[in-house]
Design an enzyme around this catalytic site. Structure first.
Site, PDB file in Angstrom:
ATOM      1  N   LYS A 206      36.650  42.811  37.609  1.00 58.23           N
ATOM      2  CA  LYS A 206      37.227  43.704  36.596  1.00 58.23           C
ATOM      3  C   LYS A 206      36.381  43.245  34.903  1.00 58.23           C
ATOM      4  O   LYS A 206      36.327  44.192  34.719  1.00 58.23           O
ATOM      5  CB  LYS A 206      38.707  43.451  37.104  1.00 58.23           C
ATOM      6  N   GLU A 212      31.585  33.061  37.896  1.00 52.38           N
ATOM      7  CA  GLU A 212      30.785  32.983  39.449  1.00 52.38           C
ATOM      8  C   GLU A 212      30.409  33.650  39.779  1.00 52.38           C
ATOM      9  O   GLU A 212      28.416  34.222  40.513  1.00 52.38           O
ATOM     10  CB  GLU A 212      31.778  32.680  40.528  1.00 52.38           C
ATOM     11  N   GLY A 267      43.914  43.064  40.600  1.00 51.12           N
ATOM     12  CA  GLY A 267      42.369  42.420  41.495  1.00 51.12           C
ATOM     13  C   GLY A 267      42.669  42.155  42.517  1.00 51.12           C
ATOM     14  O   GLY A 267      41.573  43.232  43.417  1.00 51.12           O
ATOM     15  N   ARG A 268      43.869  41.783  43.534  1.00 54.07           N
ATOM     16  CA  ARG A 268      43.985  41.604  45.110  1.00 54.07           C
ATOM     17  C   ARG A 268      44.761  43.215  45.175  1.00 54.07           C
ATOM     18  O   ARG A 268      45.012  43.385  46.188  1.00 54.07           O
ATOM     19  CB  ARG A 268      44.990  40.858  45.058  1.00 54.07           C
ATOM     20  N   GLU A 353      49.259  35.238  45.654  1.00 51.46           N
ATOM     21  CA  GLU A 353      48.763  34.074  44.335  1.00 51.46           C
ATOM     22  C   GLU A 353      49.637  35.988  43.539  1.00 51.46           C
ATOM     23  O   GLU A 353      49.762  35.496  42.724  1.00 51.46           O
ATOM     24  CB  GLU A 353      47.596  35.233  44.121  1.00 51.46           C
ATOM     25  N   HIS A 384      44.641  27.718  71.048  1.00 56.42           N
ATOM     26  CA  HIS A 384      44.080  26.554  70.947  1.00 56.42           C
ATOM     27  C   HIS A 384      43.891  25.438  70.381  1.00 56.42           C
ATOM     28  O   HIS A 384      43.101  25.087  70.187  1.00 56.42           O
ATOM     29  CB  HIS A 384      42.733  27.035  71.791  1.00 56.42           C
ATOM     30  N   LYS A 512      39.772  29.053  35.851  1.00 55.53           N
ATOM     31  CA  LYS A 512      38.670  29.812  34.921  1.00 55.53           C
ATOM     32  C   LYS A 512      38.231  28.961  33.927  1.00 55.53           C
ATOM     33  O   LYS A 512      36.723  28.819  33.573  1.00 55.53           O
ATOM     34  CB  LYS A 512      38.509  30.745  34.804  1.00 55.53           C
TER      35      LYS A 512
END
Ligand code: G6Q
Length: 549
Positions: A206, A212, A267-268, A353, A384, A512
């Site tokens: 965005k 990264e 973003g999400r 978030e 399990h 960041k």
């Protein structure tokens, strides 16, 4: 605004909770054969069974009253109309516009949002067609066989989760890969599996400033140039998805190869935008549009269903009930659907978030709980592993079970075994096992009285542990769209009740900034300083280990 815990409904819920200490779901089901009918909702084939929750009509009445008092209906209308609900970034929150029908009219801040959305969808469509038809080719004239999305957080989790979930609908001959982590292993492993001549990189960011993503994108570009021996190859192998044209240009991707979205897409919440390009490439535009249509189905339901028949509202209120009045700290999402393996991770971001906040919209410290710790794994694997704690631990952990009636990959009766396990788990959590039942079981096994007395307490299950079940015909694009939007709106409603801003993420921004300070120190470019003794010690030890080779 009045604090939610000062509302009359909140206080009434606290009193009502005390009455619940004498009730058990097992008895409530026995008393009321219509409990399932009363506490379940449908949207076409999507069924939400919330009857195995610690609720009565009175609980729901009070919760709905709380939602009304907190202005859920007004906030819902405000969001769909594009008001700047994201108050710390002064932005509208309009992911719903991304999946609205083409003839929807919506302008925000003087901009025709619907026209923008349709324009980008048309560009995506043309591009997808060019790739699929083989008109778009790599530097050596080979058609594209692999899509590598480079992005992180909201620019990764949604598309990655959806591509995995809908793999049965994938276009033959195309594989989608996702590189998010700055750990060079992630990129290296993907590059080892693809051919530079037929790989298309989608750099998704965005802001187009994320460390990264840019590091991975630079490395991927170098790798491509190294193989193609020609910088011009970049144009055939790199496209960008961003809101930031200048940064894309500065990186070296022609803005003509950028797919745009806007600051009103969080973003999400962005998989419905051009961030969904890898989905559209992998599945085809038609399937992507079905996903959007599913999201829109849930938007319509959320906008029009009365609060007491409204799936996202009910899920949100149940969460508030447990967090505020039952001291629940966690929430498990348990998809009995291998293809939804990444759903818990996706929802972790969406929920934690959005609602991992501790100040109200006007900056006061909250005096109530907010978003839960969300976790999960696909069933039956979790059975399990961590289900033990959900069944017999000291914590109340509400669960959401998700399961399809039909499998894309039927083998013998395995899908029936899967469903049976799913239903059995929610039943066991609800019913529990009494001491008398545990004793009777052990007696039937022929154990001595002493052995029964010793072992029975360990085999008691309190029960009364709440869960929702989402049951659908099969995991197709439309259904998945509905499920994702259901959770988006659930999170939204909770944020409104808690009076927090669900749409900013200062914790992400902090991350960041921080690493930027340490990076030059780690590289030995500047002196280590300004940190606590622990951080200094770690930096120095790491440098010593690296220098030792
Ligand atoms: C999502 C967050 C965050 C964001 C990533 C990637 O809501 O803001 O997860 O998506 O930090 O950001 P860019 O897309 O700007 O690279």
């Amino acid at each position: 605004m009045q604090r939610p815990e000062q509302d009359a409904a909140w206080k009434a819920l606290a009193a009502h909770r005390r009455a619940w200490s004498r009730l058990h779901l097992r008895a409530l089901f026995a008393q009321d054969p219509a409990r399932f009918q009363r506490y379940s909702l449908r949207l076409d084939d999507l069924l939400l069974d919330y009857s195995k929750n610690l609720i009565s009509d009175e609980t729901l009445r009070l919760l709905i009253q709380l939602a009304q008092a907190c202005g859920v209906e007004q906030a819902r209308a405000a969001m769909f109309q594009g008001e700047h609900l994201n108050c710390t970034e002064d932005r509208a929150v309009l992911h719903t516009a991304l999946r609205a029908p083409a003839d929807t009219k919506l302008s925000v801040d003087g901009q025709d949002v619907s026209a923008d959305v349709q324009r980008v969808l048309a560009r995506m469509s043309a591009f997808v067609e060019a790739v699929h038809s083989g008109r778009w080719r790599g530097y050596s004239d080979r058609p594209i066989t692999d899509i590598v999305n480079i992005g992180i957080g909201g620019s990764d989790l949604g598309p990655a989760m959806v591509c995995q979930a809908l793999a049965p609908y994938a276009r033959p001959g195309l594989t989608a890969h996702f590189v998010s982590n700055v750990d060079p292993t992630h990129l290296s492993e993907v590059l080892a599996r693809v051919d530079p001549q037929s790989t298309l990189f989608v750099v998704a960011s965005k802001t187009f400033t994320t460390q990264e993503t840019l590091a991975n994108a630079r490395a991927a570009r170098d790798w491509l140039i190294q193989h193609a021996r020609d910088e011009a190859a970049v144009a055939r192998h790199f496209v960008a998805v961003s809101t930031h044209r200048e940064a894309v240009t500065a990186f070296g991707i022609d803005p003509a190869q950028m797919f745009e979205f806007w600051d009103w897409v969080g973003g999400r919440y962005s998989l419905w935008s051009a961030i969904g390009l890898p989905i559209a490439l992998y599945l085809g535009m038609e399937r992507f549009r079905e996903l959007l249509a599913g999201g829109h189905d849930m938007d319509r339901h959320f906008l029009t269903a009365p609060l007491e028949r409204n799936m996202p509202v009910i899920l949100a209120l149940l969460g508030v009930w447990y967090i505020e009045f039952w001291d629940a700290h966690a929430h498990a999402v348990l998809p009995y659907d291998q293809r939804l393996a990444r759903l818990p991770a996706y929802l972790q971001q969406l929920d934690m978030e959005s609602n991992g906040k501790s100040v109200t919209r006007d900056g006061r410290r909250v005096r109530h709980g907010t978003g839960p710790i969300l976790f999960g794994e696909p069933g039956t694997n979790g059975q399990h592993a961590f289900y033990q704690l959900i069944h017999q631990g000291t914590r109340l952990i509400p669960c959401d079970f998700l399961v399809a009636a039909q499998s894309h990959n039927p083998i013998a009766d395995q899908h029936e075994i899967l469903i049976a396990n799913c239903l059995a788990q929610s039943e066991a959590l609800m019913r529990g096992k009494t001491l008398a039942e545990a004793r009777a079981e052990l007696k039937a096994q022929g154990l001595s009285r002493a052995e029964i007395a010793r072992l029975a307490p360990h085999r008691v299950f309190a029960g009364n542990r709440p869960s929702n079940t989402l049951l659908y015909r099969r995991l197709d694009p439309r259904t998945l769209g509905r499920i994702i939007a259901l959770y988006e709106h659930k999170v939204f409603v909770q944020g409104v009740i808690w009076d927090i801003n669900s749409f900013d993420q200062w914790g992400v921004e902090l991350g960041k900034q921080l690493a930027r300070v340490i990076l030059p120190e780690l590289k030995g470019q500047v002196a280590v300083g300004g940190h606590d003794a622990s951080t200094v010690g770690l930096i120095e030890h790491c440098r010593a280990l690296r220098e030792a080779g």
